[in-house]
Design an enzyme around this catalytic site. Structure first.
Site, PDB file in Angstrom:
ATOM      1  N   GLY A  28     -96.005 -92.329   5.436  1.00  0.00           N
ATOM      2  CA  GLY A  28     -95.081 -92.616   4.353  1.00  0.00           C
ATOM      3  C   GLY A  28     -94.008 -93.557   4.863  1.00  0.00           C
ATOM      4  CE1 TYR A  29     -94.689 -98.424   5.956  1.00  0.00           C
ATOM      5  CE2 TYR A  29     -96.111 -97.144   4.520  1.00  0.00           C
ATOM      6  CZ  TYR A  29     -95.952 -98.048   5.536  1.00  0.00           C
ATOM      7  OH  TYR A  29     -97.055 -98.568   6.158  1.00  0.00           O
TER       8      TYR A  29
END
Length: 157
Positions: A28-29
């Site tokens: 994820g970011y």
């Protein structure tokens, strides 16, 4: 300064042949205000926090640090907003280069991308016969962009 130099390609899975078992990746970011990407990645039983600068062709700054698995799981849950990237990575050596073949799942099911890291952006690389189209620098293939514009929504596949 740490640099990542990689080229990215689409592949013909019919020419790929049998793959090894691969390693599961979930990432994820963390939201940012500019073109910097802050990625949290769990790869098998290891976890990494990676900061990447803006792409300039096949080159960008990259800083990667191993973090405890429990910390990464918490970061993915609390700090990485929105959907996550799920894929399986297969490593293939071809003509002195290590290729990472990512087979995506979830909203990006059907997308298969191969990347090769280079020591120099002008380094010659022998392309395997399963490589089709180069997509280096095409932002829609960046993992960070696949979160909000997943492959299953593309009309031009």
């Amino acid at each position: 300064m740490a640099k990542e130099i990689e080229r990215k390609f689409l592949i013909d899975p019919a020419k790929l042949g049998e793959l090894n078992c691969g390693i599961s990746i979930k990432q994820g970011y963390v939201p940012t205000q500019d073109k910097t990407a802050v990625r949290v990645r769990i790869m098998g039983d290891q976890a990494f926090l990676t900061l990447k600068g803006e792409n300039r062709g096949a080159v960008r700054s990259e800083f990667e640090y191993e973090v405890p698995l429990a910390d990464a799981e918490q970061m993915l849950a609390e700090l990485c907003s929105g959907p996550k990237i799920d894929k399986v990575r297969h490593l293939i050596t071809h003509d002195k280069h290590l290729w990472e073949v990512d087979i995506f799942a979830g909203d990006n099911l059907g997308l298969i991308v191969a990347e090769v890291e280079l020591n120099d952006e002008h380094e010659a690389v022998q392309l395997p016969d399963w490589v089709t189209i180069e997509v280096t620098g095409d932002a829609k293939y960046y993992n960070s962009n696949l979160l909000n514009n997943p492959y299953n929504t593309w009309s031009d596949k």
